[in-house]
Design a protein around this motif. Structure first.
Motif, PDB file in Angstrom:
ATOM      1  N   ALA A 185      75.608  34.113  47.104  1.00  0.00           N
ATOM      2  CA  ALA A 185      74.720  33.462  48.050  1.00  0.00           C
ATOM      3  C   ALA A 185      74.970  32.020  49.237  1.00  0.00           C
ATOM      4  CB  ALA A 185      72.665  32.860  47.627  1.00  0.00           C
ATOM      5  N   VAL A 186      74.689  31.708  49.928  1.00  0.00           N
ATOM      6  CA  VAL A 186      75.120  30.602  50.466  1.00  0.00           C
ATOM      7  C   VAL A 186      73.406  29.987  51.461  1.00  0.00           C
ATOM      8  CG1 VAL A 186      76.278  29.764  52.797  1.00  0.00           C
ATOM      9  CG2 VAL A 186      77.450  31.691  51.325  1.00  0.00           C
ATOM     10  N   GLY A 187      73.431  28.702  51.235  1.00  0.00           N
ATOM     11  CA  GLY A 187      72.929  28.791  51.263  1.00  0.00           C
ATOM     12  C   GLY A 187      73.298  26.441  52.007  1.00  0.00           C
ATOM     13  N   ILE A 188      71.916  26.233  52.215  1.00  0.00           N
ATOM     14  CA  ILE A 188      72.141  24.484  52.652  1.00  0.00           C
ATOM     15  C   ILE A 188      70.785  23.769  52.263  1.00  0.00           C
ATOM     16  CG2 ILE A 188      71.793  22.635  54.298  1.00  0.00           C
ATOM     17  CD1 ILE A 188      73.189  24.657  56.399  1.00  0.00           C
ATOM     18  N   ARG A 189      71.172  22.828  51.369  1.00  0.00           N
ATOM     19  CA  ARG A 189      69.845  21.490  50.579  1.00  0.00           C
ATOM     20  C   ARG A 189      70.411  20.708  51.989  1.00  0.00           C
ATOM     21  NH1 ARG A 189      69.047  19.799  44.219  1.00  0.00           N
ATOM     22  NH2 ARG A 189      67.856  21.923  44.746  1.00  0.00           N
ATOM     23  N   ALA A 190      68.806  20.830  52.381  1.00  0.00           N
ATOM     24  CA  ALA A 190      68.557  19.528  53.632  1.00  0.00           C
ATOM     25  C   ALA A 190      67.564  18.803  53.145  1.00  0.00           C
ATOM     26  CB  ALA A 190      68.052  20.413  54.837  1.00  0.00           C
ATOM     27  N   PRO A 191      66.989  17.185  53.546  1.00  0.00           N
ATOM     28  CA  PRO A 191      66.100  16.851  53.612  1.00  0.00           C
ATOM     29  C   PRO A 191      64.982  18.029  53.666  1.00  0.00           C
ATOM     30  CG  PRO A 191      67.385  15.795  55.417  1.00  0.00           C
ATOM     31  CD  PRO A 191      67.908  17.041  54.786  1.00  0.00           C
ATOM     32  N   GLU A 192      64.383  18.792  54.554  1.00  0.00           N
ATOM     33  CA  GLU A 192      63.394  19.363  54.113  1.00  0.00           C
ATOM     34  C   GLU A 192      63.470  20.323  53.289  1.00  0.00           C
ATOM     35  OE1 GLU A 192      64.552  17.872  58.319  1.00  0.00           O
ATOM     36  OE2 GLU A 192      65.416  19.861  56.987  1.00  0.00           O
ATOM     37  N   GLY A 193      64.365  21.089  52.863  1.00  0.00           N
ATOM     38  CA  GLY A 193      63.972  22.052  51.707  1.00  0.00           C
ATOM     39  C   GLY A 193      65.912  22.592  51.263  1.00  0.00           C
ATOM     40  N   ASP A 194      65.258  23.527  50.117  1.00  0.00           N
ATOM     41  CA  ASP A 194      66.603  24.507  50.344  1.00  0.00           C
ATOM     42  C   ASP A 194      66.660  25.894  51.389  1.00  0.00           C
ATOM     43  OD1 ASP A 194      67.576  23.477  48.259  1.00  0.00           O
ATOM     44  OD2 ASP A 194      67.418  23.842  46.826  1.00  0.00           O
ATOM     45  N   TYR A 195      67.491  26.101  51.727  1.00  0.00           N
ATOM     46  CA  TYR A 195      67.089  27.171  52.092  1.00  0.00           C
ATOM     47  C   TYR A 195      68.440  27.985  52.276  1.00  0.00           C
ATOM     48  CZ  TYR A 195      64.402  24.426  55.809  1.00  0.00           C
ATOM     49  OH  TYR A 195      63.422  23.342  56.699  1.00  0.00           O
ATOM     50  N   THR A 196      68.052  29.510  52.369  1.00  0.00           N
ATOM     51  CA  THR A 196      69.075  30.451  51.886  1.00  0.00           C
ATOM     52  C   THR A 196      69.834  30.921  53.061  1.00  0.00           C
ATOM     53  OG1 THR A 196      68.099  31.332  49.410  1.00  0.00           O
ATOM     54  CG2 THR A 196      69.752  33.112  51.445  1.00  0.00           C
ATOM     55  N   LEU A 197      71.132  30.953  53.805  1.00  0.00           N
ATOM     56  CA  LEU A 197      71.465  31.157  55.126  1.00  0.00           C
ATOM     57  C   LEU A 197      71.576  32.964  55.249  1.00  0.00           C
ATOM     58  CD1 LEU A 197      73.751  28.123  55.752  1.00  0.00           C
ATOM     59  CD2 LEU A 197      71.925  28.331  55.828  1.00  0.00           C
ATOM     60  N   GLY A 198      72.763  32.680  53.766  1.00  0.00           N
ATOM     61  CA  GLY A 198      72.624  34.651  53.693  1.00  0.00           C
ATOM     62  C   GLY A 198      73.421  34.760  52.416  1.00  0.00           C
ATOM     63  N   LEU A 199      73.430  36.250  52.269  1.00  0.00           N
ATOM     64  CA  LEU A 199      74.176  36.761  51.103  1.00  0.00           C
ATOM     65  C   LEU A 199      75.202  38.289  51.614  1.00  0.00           C
ATOM     66  CD1 LEU A 199      70.635  38.425  49.935  1.00  0.00           C
ATOM     67  CD2 LEU A 199      72.423  36.602  48.891  1.00  0.00           C
ATOM     68  N   TYR A 200      76.309  38.128  50.426  1.00  0.00           N
ATOM     69  CA  TYR A 200      77.542  38.809  50.710  1.00  0.00           C
ATOM     70  C   TYR A 200      77.956  39.141  49.476  1.00  0.00           C
ATOM     71  CZ  TYR A 200      82.844  38.900  50.556  1.00  0.00           C
ATOM     72  OH  TYR A 200      84.048  39.504  50.845  1.00  0.00           O
ATOM     73  N   ARG A 201      78.376  40.882  50.007  1.00  0.00           N
ATOM     74  CA  ARG A 201      78.713  41.030  48.090  1.00  0.00           C
ATOM     75  C   ARG A 201      80.719  41.777  48.583  1.00  0.00           C
ATOM     76  NH1 ARG A 201      75.967  46.339  45.848  1.00  0.00           N
ATOM     77  NH2 ARG A 201      77.867  47.502  46.123  1.00  0.00           N
ATOM     78  N   PRO A 202      81.413  40.991  47.919  1.00  0.00           N
ATOM     79  CA  PRO A 202      82.285  41.239  47.867  1.00  0.00           C
ATOM     80  C   PRO A 202      83.000  42.873  48.004  1.00  0.00           C
ATOM     81  CG  PRO A 202      82.043  39.605  46.414  1.00  0.00           C
ATOM     82  CD  PRO A 202      80.988  39.802  46.378  1.00  0.00           C
ATOM     83  N   ASP A 203      82.218  43.670  47.502  1.00  0.00           N
ATOM     84  CA  ASP A 203      83.006  45.114  47.018  1.00  0.00           C
ATOM     85  C   ASP A 203      82.659  45.660  48.115  1.00  0.00           C
ATOM     86  OD1 ASP A 203      80.078  44.746  46.921  1.00  0.00           O
ATOM     87  OD2 ASP A 203      80.513  46.512  45.488  1.00  0.00           O
ATOM     88  N   VAL A 204      81.961  45.632  49.285  1.00  0.00           N
ATOM     89  CA  VAL A 204      81.710  46.012  50.589  1.00  0.00           C
ATOM     90  C   VAL A 204      81.902  45.483  51.486  1.00  0.00           C
ATOM     91  CG1 VAL A 204      80.144  47.395  49.946  1.00  0.00           C
ATOM     92  CG2 VAL A 204      79.512  45.462  50.047  1.00  0.00           C
ATOM     93  N   GLU A 205      82.587  43.656  51.496  1.00  0.00           N
ATOM     94  CA  GLU A 205      82.333  42.728  52.176  1.00  0.00           C
ATOM     95  C   GLU A 205      81.550  42.984  53.528  1.00  0.00           C
ATOM     96  OE1 GLU A 205      86.290  42.965  54.015  1.00  0.00           O
ATOM     97  OE2 GLU A 205      87.469  42.891  51.786  1.00  0.00           O
ATOM     98  N   GLN A 206      80.324  42.782  52.717  1.00  0.00           N
ATOM     99  CA  GLN A 206      79.235  42.866  53.766  1.00  0.00           C
ATOM    100  C   GLN A 206      78.235  41.909  53.569  1.00  0.00           C
ATOM    101  OE1 GLN A 206      78.224  45.525  55.465  1.00  0.00           O
ATOM    102  NE2 GLN A 206      76.558  44.434  56.678  1.00  0.00           N
ATOM    103  N   ASP A 207      78.226  40.870  55.453  1.00  0.00           N
ATOM    104  CA  ASP A 207      77.215  39.844  54.852  1.00  0.00           C
ATOM    105  C   ASP A 207      76.227  40.086  55.508  1.00  0.00           C
ATOM    106  OD1 ASP A 207      79.496  37.170  54.584  1.00  0.00           O
ATOM    107  OD2 ASP A 207      80.362  38.237  56.434  1.00  0.00           O
TER     108      ASP A 207
END
Length: 264
Positions: free
Chosen positions: A145-167
């Motif tokens: 999981a990739v995200g950003i911790r910003a002053p407004e809060g924690d945001y999840t940008l997206g998910l990635y599964r290496p076995d299928v190389e899918q974002d």
């Protein structure tokens, strides 16, 4: 509501379904208790207090069935990525584009210079959480999981599964936790997930106080309920409702997935 070509929609639904279990783990799945691998950190502001984020932080969770038998075990580790490295070399292309969209919009992403300036000016942190789940049958699933911790809060940008190389990207980014849990008792974001599903994510603070459980005893904790609804063409695809206890200086110590009728 978002319309998509039937063939593309079926492909996206298949890929999204493969990662719904991963998303459930991130937002609280089954009945789990969490054992952090690092010592508790001193509490500070509310987000850092109840959701500490440290480079190299790690935890192990046990996901149990209703009868108490383990369903799976999940290990996870946190990586904080410097802004320039994140946007230029370290993130996958879809993930880097999601960061640019975060500081602009999906239709008109910010350029690299603007995004770097905003990241630096606000003190925001780009983070990556890698998880490995071992099922009771021996099946191993890796996810990121990739995200950003910003002053407004924690945001999840997206998910990635290496076995299928899918974002699978959230557009706009999903606000998992607000920056000030003391002042913000409920929150909601909505948009498109994986380019094919409409999503609505909501959260609220249910209770605050001590926690006693398998992970130990903690005096300063908050109980948070979240709900993620995925739909296609107005028809529900998935409804994930979770409750988790987050304790000062530690983070999540227990979580539980609920049936929709069990939410209060």
């Amino acid at each position: 509501m978002t319309a998509h070509p039937p063939g593309a929609l079926r492909a996206h639904l298949r890929d999204a379904a493969a990662l719904l279990g991963v998303l459930a783990l991130l937002l609280g799945s089954g009945l789990a208790f969490v054992l952090p691998w690092l010592p508790p950190q001193p509490p500070s502001a509310t987000l850092a207090r109840y959701a500490p984020l440290h480079d190299g932080g790690a935890w192990l969770s046990v996901n149990a069935q209703p009868d108490g038998r383990p369903r799976s075990w999940t290990s996870a580790g946190v990586e904080l990525i410097p802004a320039t490295q994140a946007l230029v070399t370290r993130l996958r292309r879809a993930q880097a584009e999601a960061v640019l969209a975060f500081y602009g919009s999906p239709e008109q992403p910010a350029d690299l210079g603007v995004a770097l300036e905003r990241l630096g000016a606000t003190g925001a942190q780009v983070f990556r959480i890698g998880e490995r789940e071992l099922g009771a049958t021996g099946l191993i699933t890796d996810s990121v999981a990739v995200g950003i911790r910003a002053p407004e809060g924690d945001y999840t940008l997206g998910l990635y599964r290496p076995d299928v190389e899918q974002d699978l990207i959230f557009e706009p980014a999903l606000l998992e936790l607000p920056g000030d849990l003391a002042a913000t008792r409920s929150w909601e974001t909505s948009g498109v997930f994986a380019g094919a599903l409409d999503y609505v994510f909501s959260g609220r603070v249910v209770a605050q106080g001590p926690y006693r459980g398998k992970a130990g005893s903690f005096e300063d904790c908050v109980e948070i309920e979240t709900r993620l609804t995925l739909s296609s063409g107005g028809q529900p695809v998935q409804d994930l409702i979770s409750r988790s206890w987050r304790c000062a200086g530690v983070g999540i110590v227990a979580s539980e997935q609920l049936a929709p009728k069990a939410a209060r």
